[in-house]
Enzyme design. Structure first.
Site, PDB file in Angstrom:
ATOM      1  N   LYS A   1      -5.044   6.215  -3.825  1.00 18.66           N
ATOM      2  CA  LYS A   1      -6.066   5.334  -3.273  1.00 18.66           C
ATOM      3  C   LYS A   1      -7.226   6.141  -2.703  1.00 18.66           C
ATOM      4  O   LYS A   1      -7.219   7.376  -2.725  1.00 18.66           O
ATOM      5  CB  LYS A   1      -5.447   4.437  -2.213  1.00 18.66           C
TER       6      LYS A   1
ATOM      7  N   ARG B   1      18.882 -25.967   7.514  1.00 24.24           N
ATOM      8  CA  ARG B   1      17.572 -25.402   7.855  1.00 24.24           C
ATOM      9  C   ARG B   1      17.367 -24.029   7.193  1.00 24.24           C
ATOM     10  O   ARG B   1      16.284 -23.704   6.729  1.00 24.24           O
ATOM     11  CB  ARG B   1      17.458 -25.272   9.381  1.00 24.24           C
TER      12      ARG B   1
ATOM     13  N   GLU C   1      -7.323   4.724  -7.884  1.00 25.83           N
ATOM     14  CA  GLU C   1      -8.364   3.777  -7.474  1.00 25.83           C
ATOM     15  C   GLU C   1      -9.728   4.417  -7.688  1.00 25.83           C
ATOM     16  O   GLU C   1      -9.966   5.547  -7.254  1.00 25.83           O
ATOM     17  CB  GLU C   1      -8.159   3.434  -5.993  1.00 25.83           C
TER      18      GLU C   1
END
Lengths: 290, 290, 290, 290, 290, 290
Positions: free
Chosen positions: B170, B103, B200
């Site tokens: 940003k 698994r 950004e």
């Protein structure tokens, strides 16, 4: 009726540490360059999509780990439904700490709310049938207890936690033992006190044999609805019946209406898409999750 | 052209240990009950759906950790396409070890192949446009290096690993610094040797300002295709342009055709569904991944 | 019939590391002073008292951890009875490594054989009655899986591993829930799939109530033999009955003859005395454990 | 005269973590099922047998680790004698936390008080003779510093902590070095500053030789009382004499009366039985340990 | 006469892991970009300055940790003198692995050889006087056992490893205890078996007092040569005398000639400059360290 | 202008733990013997030589780890110059805790202030030339982030943190790639977004080639001042130029005056001598670092 408790911190502490180490590493270059160290801020963690709230205190632990001088206030109950714009938490403290913790907090929340939200869809789909949605061991490595917690928040029942706390005799085991009857007998004989034995069967005949030798918990893997109905009719309430395999949102209700008690679904955890959550800095007045 | 190397084992060793501890715990009750300790077996790990192979040696490390007396043979190259029934690996050794590891091996593979496969869809969608698909920090906590590795196997280019090895100014940072120009200047001044500064911007004007003060790497977040085209036209090759935000398989080619160099997509890692993979015990002759 | 498998190494690896770190620390001053580094030796690990062999591979792991260039050969099966002078293992390699590992190997063996030997006494005392000896959570902190393994080697059945893999509603829980019936109902409703519910009762009345609301596994704590007999008579085979509390080697057979299925005993692990085992360097020809 | 300080937490922190992880695992199923999360409680940790108090702050650390919102008040001094019913500590906080921590707190206390109590018996047995009881390295793996602390609380003197902080030239070393004289000389030459050299001897002759070459600390292993007396007579106060081997509560006073300074006893730690201690929830007014 | 053994790996394993994690992190970007994965290579690790070889097997462990498929051959004995161009080791295997491990191997070697080389200068400076050079606890945090090992390789005698394995009553302790005599008495009474007591004194009077109450090991801190001579004359061989404080290569011989037995010097470890060592890839025929 | 922030605690927590474990081990024997447990004290941590303050909060973390009941007050700013006798910090709390923590606090400070002080000498030596001093990866294993932090406090600019966050194509890489041009091209193509490529060149020709294929960051290793001047003249401002190799306090200004932008120096971290710092217990009124 109250929901499941958050698993004890020692079960997810190492994952949290890994997460911060891998993201922050030797430090946040951008924040260091453009944010003054004594700048303070508030921010809301907000839903950007409809979702089921889950794991908010894990996000709080992330923030506290980054900087114990921060504050984290929960704004939504675990399991509550949030709409876009609703606040999940209010965070405050040094701006640098908030920016450093932001992505890791959101990554945890987007996953945990994602699993809870995806699970809730299945739970809602079978509402009224009496069947329960059950999770599996198909969780993300390292995430077992958190993934299962999120499934429970979404309304699922937890299956065994791992190989150690439940016995599930699957097709490979049956083949090795030489049939359903000897496999079940061996399992019942070896089961520790307190552990139930579940056995996978694929036919009416095997289901009856399993019950006859003492199994009271069957897994019906990859059976069509007709066969499920047939097994339900034959076995009656001699055993708890759990269907699994190939379950989708489209067919889950039909499966539930066959009369099985449980339906286990790997996709709750292995394929739950993230839900959109963001951290909004500054003033504002978001809604409240319900 | 060869693909990316598997990250060094020390970067994913703790995750592997967590994964085995959480699943195996004090031991596999079922295997103990019904499988004899000296029983040996072979098994194939097989694709059950079309997928991009990824992380096969991680599965091998899982098996080896469970029992060093097992053997693991890779049957597909990293990055190769596999069809349902194709073998990814051949495993052999004590049956108990194979069942204990099963698994966890599959959970790793279903995730890593899942990310690689999902990424490949985006890479294929922009083929011929010259644009590159790029990953983000929206990875699963604890999985950063493996998730980014899988994205690279799928054909994406890696963005920064974390907060420590790249500067990305940003919107929040720009606001704190008082505008794009002062933010970029501060970031360039503080950047360690060897680290580039990305900023950004959300308008043509800001893009031009950023270039004027020395930025040569821009992030264009949540811009429509028309605005992207406009910025491409104005900035020309003064900077590398990266689009992000709201990218889907449906719109990614249109974005690529605007002329941007890079398109970064969080969903590569935060919402990649698992692909179906199973372990089949016993003889058989599966196909070969290409 | 084969005995229980040694728990997976990851469950006792940290204890082994603690043990070597605390004993060896920065190095063995004595060995360094008086033993030449290239000196080789053989030694037998020998029983000095009658004992049940247990944990021999743990001792081997200690030796290998000290120096991978050593050899360790098991000379007695797990669970076999050894007499004074019988060999449990043959060790060889650098003399310094043998001397460094000696005390830690022996400390592990004296404890594990001690628990197995003490348990065997109780198992033998109830032979033929049909009752099983069961361990408890009264293990030494850090030793849960090894202590329970040793109890199983001695012939006991393991009770739940911890709080996480079984439900045991004890007197405090019953009081909090407002009685046996509501406590059992709550526990059955909340039990994960695969987990059985055991409830502690102290009277015939409560035993019957517990069965009536669905409990099939009762703990009868601190009951005299007469009361146990009465409960066995009333409950019949509606539930598995486990006695506990105040069990000694003197009274255990009388308890077993009341007809209970299980007898759980904390002293198996909390008060097992060490058995004497030593390492004898040099030639010699010890006996063989049976 | 004050007793020994509790060893620094870093020396037993890992053992405490192991203990909680192995018992609590992913969470307490029973408590979750039947105890409401906001329920508060008080409880006394009480002696159920006559004992020497030891390790109470370790139990406090267990409780605090489970839930920092709990309170733990010590009610008995380390080393004080407690009678059945005397309180060792008062604990309070969320009922769930108390129940989760209960068994691990008690397991630590039953062991630590057990070692201190067993040691005190030997210390009392030699009272007035001038001999000191000394512990050994025959502690439980992982428990070295706590076992030695408990022995000290019981009144023993600690021997070296491990192989790294004392030199003890035993029979095997003597044989390797070619006799007592060369062994002692090599050890004295190599001893780090601050470390004394002890040498094991088994005859009057060897004892004299050891002193002649500079040893001032002898271990007399497995010597009868007569031989001990003889060695005491010959060596006088040229060296500190320590007897060991086969010491019991029955013979320890006779050994002490031979005139040796120290008597080291492995059973203090390898075979100390647990003492009975319980946690009693709710009101009540237990006695006070003296 | 053989040198000290390398401390057991468990004492420096965590430092080695830290070192590789901090340097390699998620992977070597440069090597990945320009070196093909199947490229093999040989390289010599060579002295670039005169030095005392030390820690070569630690470098080997670094290489093996990076890639077990590499080979590492020692070419110089620990403690041997190497000249510029002499080989310390030959390494071979995948070129990528060699380049990844290079800096960490060299950083360990430059430090360890640096300490050994610096120590050797002091040892040589007192040659023939009978005095021994001794290290201190002024090692680099995290480096205690390796720093002390390197000092020993350089010819120093190790003082206590830490606070736990030796008693050193310094001026602050003396002041707290109310004078040398009570301080020494308290220390002798509390010293564990096997631990010697050293006391710091600053005058002839205190030295005599210390001996009178039983101290046989004195630390003479910051004493001029004249005072040292005076103390040596008064104390004779009643105690081992150790000078410390302000020792340099210029004055160490004068100190040694006062008749003290030991001279302890913090600069052996806190201020040893690195020695130059490099890794040279490809063919070549370096010299051999002697 | 503010200095660099202390790296996040998770990056040096393991080193701090190693340091305390190796020094304190199972406990401080001396303090236990002669200091009463309830004794309180104040002490100043004072410079004993001229130095640049660095790492004071690391020392505070050491003290707090030893005993959370202590207080630690910073008395000098990071980067401030201290004279002999100036206080760096005031510590107070239990005397035992102060004495236990003393050496580890001082060992950290002597190293960190040592690196900062040594770096400052180089920074001052090039004042006014426009050149920056840069650190390297020649740090002490385990100390990367702290060593680089100390270099930054001393006024240096940090080079890449490790192999993972910068590309530096060195002579070996160039040789493997078949020349400067192909090496640079490969590196630029493979560089993750945000990572700059630096290439080592040793001639004017190679410098020009490197720039022609797109490199804008050159390492000029082991070049004489004349050659550096020539490269500066040829390359102009097409690339950032960094000199390295054989830099000393004597020649660093001459190198800086060649016009290179950066000078990287391994000795900042691999050979910084410790600076003298001590802890003075009791009253007193030290100066203040500026």
């Amino acid at each position: 009726m109250q929901g499941p408790p958050l698993p004890p911190a020692h079960t997810w502490r190492r994952l949290l540490e890994l997460a911060l180490e891998e993201d922050v590493g030797p430090g946040d270059l951008t924040t260091r360059a453009v944010v003054e160290p004594d700048r303070q801020a508030n921010a809301f963690i907000e839903a950007r999509a409809a979702l089921v709230s889950c794991g908010i205190d894990v996000a709080g632990a992330v923030l506290h780990q980054v900087d114990p001088a921060t504050r984290f206030e929960r704004r939504a109950a675990e399991g509550a439904t949030a709409s876009p714009g609703d606040a999940l938490a209010l965070v405050s403290g040094p701006m640098r700490a908030l920016l450093v913790a932001e992505r890791t907090m959101l990554n945890f929340l987007q996953r945990l709310c994602g699993v809870a939200t995806h699970t809730r869809r299945f739970v809602d789909a079978v509402a009224g049938t009496g069947a329960h949605i059950v999770d599996t061991r198909k969780t993300l490595p390292g995430w077992r207890v958190l993934d299962k917690y999120a499934a429970a928040v979404g309304g699922a029942i937890n299956h065994r936690m791992g190989l150690f706390d439940g016995i599930l005799v699957k097709d490979n085991h049956v083949a090795l033992a030489g049939g359903v009857a000897p496999a079940v007998k061996a399992a019942l004989a070896a089961a520790p006190a307190g552990v139930r034995v579940q056995v996978e069967v694929e036919s009416v005949e095997d289901a009856v044999v399993a019950c006859d030798v003492g199994a009271d918990f069957l897994l019906l893997d990859n059976c069509e609805a007709d066969k499920l109905r047939e097994i339900v009719a034959c076995v009656g309430n001699r055993a708890c019946l759990e269907a699994s395999g190939g379950i989708t949102l489209e067919n889950v209700r039909a499966i539930a209406e066959t009369g099985v008690s449980r339906i286990s679904i790997g996709a709750l955890t292995h394929s739950a898409p993230a839900v959109d959550i963001s951290m909004e800095i500054g003033p504002g007045s978001p809604g409240v999750a319900r």
